[in-house]
Design a protein around this motif. Structure first.
Motif, PDB file in Angstrom:
ATOM      1  N   VAL A 191       0.820  -1.215   0.000  1.00 56.56           N
ATOM      2  CA  VAL A 191       0.000   0.000   0.000  1.00 56.56           C
ATOM      3  C   VAL A 191       0.854   1.267   0.000  1.00 56.56           C
ATOM      4  CG1 VAL A 191      -1.731   1.321   1.281  1.00 56.56           C
ATOM      5  CG2 VAL A 191      -1.897  -1.167   1.160  1.00 56.56           C
ATOM      6  N   ALA A 192       1.904   1.296   0.817  1.00 55.27           N
ATOM      7  CA  ALA A 192       2.624   2.551   1.043  1.00 55.27           C
ATOM      8  C   ALA A 192       4.095   2.513   0.658  1.00 55.27           C
ATOM      9  CB  ALA A 192       2.495   2.954   2.516  1.00 55.27           C
ATOM     10  N   GLY A 193       4.638   1.349   0.379  1.00 62.04           N
ATOM     11  CA  GLY A 193       6.039   1.270   0.008  1.00 62.04           C
ATOM     12  C   GLY A 193       6.925   0.949   1.191  1.00 62.04           C
ATOM     13  N   GLU A 194       8.105   0.428   0.877  1.00 64.35           N
ATOM     14  CA  GLU A 194       9.015  -0.041   1.918  1.00 64.35           C
ATOM     15  C   GLU A 194       9.536   1.101   2.785  1.00 64.35           C
ATOM     16  OE1 GLU A 194      13.194  -2.525   2.051  1.00 64.35           O
ATOM     17  OE2 GLU A 194      11.631  -3.138   0.622  1.00 64.35           O
ATOM     18  N   GLU A 195       9.784   2.264   2.199  1.00 69.00           N
ATOM     19  CA  GLU A 195      10.331   3.392   2.971  1.00 69.00           C
ATOM     20  C   GLU A 195       9.347   3.854   4.042  1.00 69.00           C
ATOM     21  OE1 GLU A 195      12.035   7.951   2.257  1.00 69.00           O
ATOM     22  OE2 GLU A 195      11.685   6.610   0.545  1.00 69.00           O
ATOM     23  N   VAL A 196       8.072   3.949   3.672  1.00 65.73           N
ATOM     24  CA  VAL A 196       7.053   4.349   4.646  1.00 65.73           C
ATOM     25  C   VAL A 196       6.881   3.266   5.704  1.00 65.73           C
ATOM     26  CG1 VAL A 196       4.583   4.805   4.954  1.00 65.73           C
ATOM     27  CG2 VAL A 196       5.834   5.885   3.087  1.00 65.73           C
ATOM     28  N   ALA A 197       6.892   1.996   5.291  1.00 65.76           N
ATOM     29  CA  ALA A 197       6.753   0.904   6.246  1.00 65.76           C
ATOM     30  C   ALA A 197       7.852   0.955   7.306  1.00 65.76           C
ATOM     31  CB  ALA A 197       6.770  -0.434   5.514  1.00 65.76           C
ATOM     32  N   GLU A 198       9.077   1.212   6.866  1.00 70.42           N
ATOM     33  CA  GLU A 198      10.187   1.304   7.817  1.00 70.42           C
ATOM     34  C   GLU A 198      10.043   2.525   8.711  1.00 70.42           C
ATOM     35  OE1 GLU A 198      13.579   1.246   5.274  1.00 70.42           O
ATOM     36  OE2 GLU A 198      13.655  -0.956   5.159  1.00 70.42           O
ATOM     37  N   ALA A 199       9.575   3.645   8.148  1.00 73.87           N
ATOM     38  CA  ALA A 199       9.374   4.851   8.953  1.00 73.87           C
ATOM     39  C   ALA A 199       8.331   4.632  10.037  1.00 73.87           C
ATOM     40  CB  ALA A 199       8.955   6.012   8.062  1.00 73.87           C
ATOM     41  N   LEU A 200       7.408   3.705   9.780  1.00 78.41           N
ATOM     42  CA  LEU A 200       6.365   3.389  10.754  1.00 78.41           C
ATOM     43  C   LEU A 200       6.761   2.236  11.673  1.00 78.41           C
ATOM     44  CD1 LEU A 200       3.234   3.865   8.486  1.00 78.41           C
ATOM     45  CD2 LEU A 200       3.798   5.187  10.535  1.00 78.41           C
ATOM     46  N   GLY A 201       8.047   1.962  11.754  1.00 75.78           N
ATOM     47  CA  GLY A 201       8.562   1.004  12.726  1.00 75.78           C
ATOM     48  C   GLY A 201       8.248  -0.432  12.422  1.00 75.78           C
ATOM     49  N   ALA A 202       7.900  -0.749  11.167  1.00 79.27           N
ATOM     50  CA  ALA A 202       7.512  -2.107  10.805  1.00 79.27           C
ATOM     51  C   ALA A 202       8.709  -2.890  10.283  1.00 79.27           C
ATOM     52  CB  ALA A 202       6.405  -2.075   9.754  1.00 79.27           C
ATOM     53  N   GLY A 203       8.579  -4.206  10.295  1.00 76.29           N
ATOM     54  CA  GLY A 203       9.600  -5.095   9.755  1.00 76.29           C
ATOM     55  C   GLY A 203       8.971  -6.396   9.309  1.00 76.29           C
ATOM     56  N   PRO A 204       9.671  -7.175   8.510  1.00 75.32           N
ATOM     57  CA  PRO A 204       9.114  -8.441   8.009  1.00 75.32           C
ATOM     58  C   PRO A 204       8.685  -9.395   9.111  1.00 75.32           C
ATOM     59  CG  PRO A 204      11.081  -7.831   6.768  1.00 75.32           C
ATOM     60  CD  PRO A 204      10.995  -6.885   7.922  1.00 75.32           C
ATOM     61  N   GLU A 205       9.367  -9.363  10.259  1.00 78.87           N
ATOM     62  CA  GLU A 205       9.029 -10.272  11.362  1.00 78.87           C
ATOM     63  C   GLU A 205       7.964  -9.699  12.289  1.00 78.87           C
ATOM     64  OE1 GLU A 205      10.332 -13.262  11.297  1.00 78.87           O
ATOM     65  OE2 GLU A 205      11.427 -12.624   9.492  1.00 78.87           O
ATOM     66  N   GLY A 206       7.619  -8.427  12.087  1.00 78.62           N
ATOM     67  CA  GLY A 206       6.644  -7.785  12.960  1.00 78.62           C
ATOM     68  C   GLY A 206       7.279  -7.282  14.250  1.00 78.62           C
ATOM     69  N   ASN A 207       6.575  -6.431  14.950  1.00 80.48           N
ATOM     70  CA  ASN A 207       7.050  -5.931  16.249  1.00 80.48           C
ATOM     71  C   ASN A 207       6.130  -6.309  17.401  1.00 80.48           C
ATOM     72  OD1 ASN A 207       4.890  -4.089  16.024  1.00 80.48           O
ATOM     73  ND2 ASN A 207       6.202  -2.474  15.176  1.00 80.48           N
ATOM     74  N   TRP A 208       5.040  -7.087  17.074  1.00 82.55           N
ATOM     75  CA  TRP A 208       4.135  -7.563  18.119  1.00 82.55           C
ATOM     76  C   TRP A 208       3.406  -8.799  17.614  1.00 82.55           C
ATOM     77  CZ3 TRP A 208      -1.486  -7.212  18.329  1.00 82.55           C
ATOM     78  CH2 TRP A 208      -2.019  -7.651  19.550  1.00 82.55           C
ATOM     79  N   GLU A 209       3.726  -9.930  18.184  1.00 84.51           N
ATOM     80  CA  GLU A 209       3.054 -11.189  17.879  1.00 84.51           C
ATOM     81  C   GLU A 209       2.983 -11.463  16.368  1.00 84.51           C
ATOM     82  OE1 GLU A 209      -0.684 -11.407  19.902  1.00 84.51           O
ATOM     83  OE2 GLU A 209       0.227 -11.274  21.897  1.00 84.51           O
ATOM     84  N   GLY A 210       4.078 -11.167  15.672  1.00 88.32           N
ATOM     85  CA  GLY A 210       4.165 -11.443  14.252  1.00 88.32           C
ATOM     86  C   GLY A 210       3.554 -10.407  13.344  1.00 88.32           C
ATOM     87  N   ALA A 211       2.880  -9.424  13.911  1.00 85.16           N
ATOM     88  CA  ALA A 211       2.283  -8.333  13.143  1.00 85.16           C
ATOM     89  C   ALA A 211       2.981  -7.027  13.522  1.00 85.16           C
ATOM     90  CB  ALA A 211       0.787  -8.248  13.403  1.00 85.16           C
ATOM     91  N   ASN A 212       2.607  -5.947  12.860  1.00 82.73           N
ATOM     92  CA  ASN A 212       3.236  -4.651  13.095  1.00 82.73           C
ATOM     93  C   ASN A 212       2.242  -3.643  13.661  1.00 82.73           C
ATOM     94  OD1 ASN A 212       6.126  -4.710  11.897  1.00 82.73           O
ATOM     95  ND2 ASN A 212       4.874  -5.681  10.292  1.00 82.73           N
ATOM     96  N   VAL A 213       2.550  -3.147  14.858  1.00 83.81           N
ATOM     97  CA  VAL A 213       1.875  -1.969  15.389  1.00 83.81           C
ATOM     98  C   VAL A 213       2.593  -0.760  14.801  1.00 83.81           C
ATOM     99  CG1 VAL A 213       1.310  -0.651  17.445  1.00 83.81           C
ATOM    100  CG2 VAL A 213       1.261  -3.157  17.524  1.00 83.81           C
TER     101      VAL A 213
END
Length: 414
Positions: A191-213
């Motif tokens: 939806v938003a691209g890898e740069e935005v995803a990283e800016a929002l603290g997300a990663g392939p493994e997730g940051n909470w129970e396998g998903a990304n807050v």
């Protein structure tokens, strides 16, 4: 959950101490020393790295941060730093809905990343005012953005068509906590691209129970508006959390205050109009034929008589509407509610106010709520309202009543 249970147990202990101490008035005057000791106590609890008070779970505690803003205006060293650190980190955290605006209930961790995903009217109303005051003191545009996004969330998601505000939105949807709010890495990138995803603290493994807050871990920069729009539109296609559509007089008072004050300060007439519509709703739908204020409304049905906090917070809301619009009907409503508050709830012997009215069902013990909790206590708001009305009218008896409501808790103001 277990954390809520422990918090409630602790609050019950505090309230029992408050009730026992209210059997006698404080012997000490209400002086600047009370403010200094309270400021010192908050400094000891403050988290200098991530802001807020204490460790995990971490609650926003807007009333304590509002107090620190006032300490700053009185010249207390370090007070503004505590305020801005807290506001910055909460606004960047997962406790704040980075896509749709508004605050979740609390953070399960110290860094404000993973929230309990429920959204409460009282939290968002108080935090909108807090960020508004932060903007007025600092001029930080991020704080202004948080105010408007939070109030726009309330207007879009939490308002009855006739103007009153609902109580809360659930944490769960589709049987899972947080499902509406969290993201997979793949969907974010799509939806938003890898740069935005990283800016929002997300990663392939997730940051909470396998998903990304979603959050902004560095606290710096803003996500492009176009990206936020695209993410919002994608999220809107999901099943939404359920809404508790009760309309409570006290919590609506908090929302009315936030909207009226923000409308005045930010030149937003739509906020002022929304505040007036909500006040009209409460003062019509939540009143009996004899004009007695009621506590709650849902789908045309009402609950029993209102409590002290309902009268106090709606009176304060009407005063804020008067100060915003100079429409005398709001001043008259504020005085009327304050008069009912004195008639129905005042303790002529021990000072302060009871939580239930004299016309309510008789109880073995008539309780007083003396300490602020998730919302301001009826006694603290009553003291504020009566002092404001005394200043506006010159009626010294109102100031006397206000001070009498503070005296029983003088020893606890540290």
């Amino acid at each position: 959950d277990r954390r809520d249970e422990l918090l409630q147990q602790g609050q019950q202990v505090v309230r029992s101490v408050a009730r026992s101490s209210s059997l006698r008035d404080s012997a000490e005057p209400l002086s600047e020393q009370v403010v200094a000791e309270a400021h010192s106590g908050l400094r000891q609890q403050f988290d200098p790295e991530f802001g807020g008070l204490g460790n995990a779970p971490k609650f926003p505690q807007p009333m304590s941060i509002e107090f620190l803003l006032r300490c700053n205006l009185r010249g207390y060293d370090g007070a503004l730093d505590m305020v801005t650190r807290t506001l910055d980190r909460m606004a960047a955290g997962g406790i704040y809905d980075q896509i749709g605006g508004g605050f979740h209930r609390y953070s399960v961790d110290r860094v404000w990343l993973v929230p309990h995903f429920e959204k409460m009217l009282y939290d968002n109303a108080q935090l909108a005012r807090l960020y508004l005051h932060g903007f007025q003191v600092t001029g930080d545009e991020t704080y202004r953005r948080v105010v408007t996004e939070t109030l726009d969330y309330l207007l879009g998601e939490m308002r009855h068509p006739d103007g009153g505000f609902f109580s809360s939105q659930d944490a769960d949807s589709e049987g899972e906590e947080g499902r509406f709010y969290v993201w997979s890495w793949d969907e974010l990138v799509e939806v938003a691209g890898e740069e935005v995803a990283e800016a929002l603290g997300a990663g392939p493994e997730g940051n909470w129970e396998g998903a990304n807050v979603l959050w902004r871990p560095s606290g710096e920069g803003e996500v492009p508006e176009e990206s936020r729009r695209l993410l919002f539109e994608r999220r809107e296609k999901r099943e939404h959390p359920a809404t508790d559509d009760k309309v409570l007089a006290s919590w609506n008072g908090l929302a009315i205050q936030a909207l009226a004050e923000a409308g005045r300060a930010l030149s937003r007439p739509d906020y002022v109009e929304a505040a007036e519509r909500a006040a009209d709703f409460v003062l019509s739908a939540l009143r009996r034929e004899d004009s007695r204020l009621l506590r709650a409304w849902r789908d045309g049905r009402t609950s029993g008589p209102a409590y002290l906090d309902d009268h106090a917070l709606m009176s304060a809301a009407c005063l804020d509407l008067y100060e915003t619009t100079f429409d005398l009907r709001w001043f008259r409503e504020a005085r009327r509610l304050a008069g009912e508050m004195l008639d129905l709830f005042r303790d002529p012997d021990g000072g302060g106010f009871f939580q239930a009215g004299s016309d309510a069902e008789a109880l073995v013990v008539r309780p007083k709520e003396l300490l602020d909790n998730a919302v301001p206590s009826g006694n603290s708001v009553a003291a504020e309202v009566l002092q404001r009305l005394s200043l506006m009218t010159g009626d010294a008896a109102l100031e006397t009543a206000a001070l009498a409501s503070l005296r029983p808790v003088g020893d606890l103001m540290v």
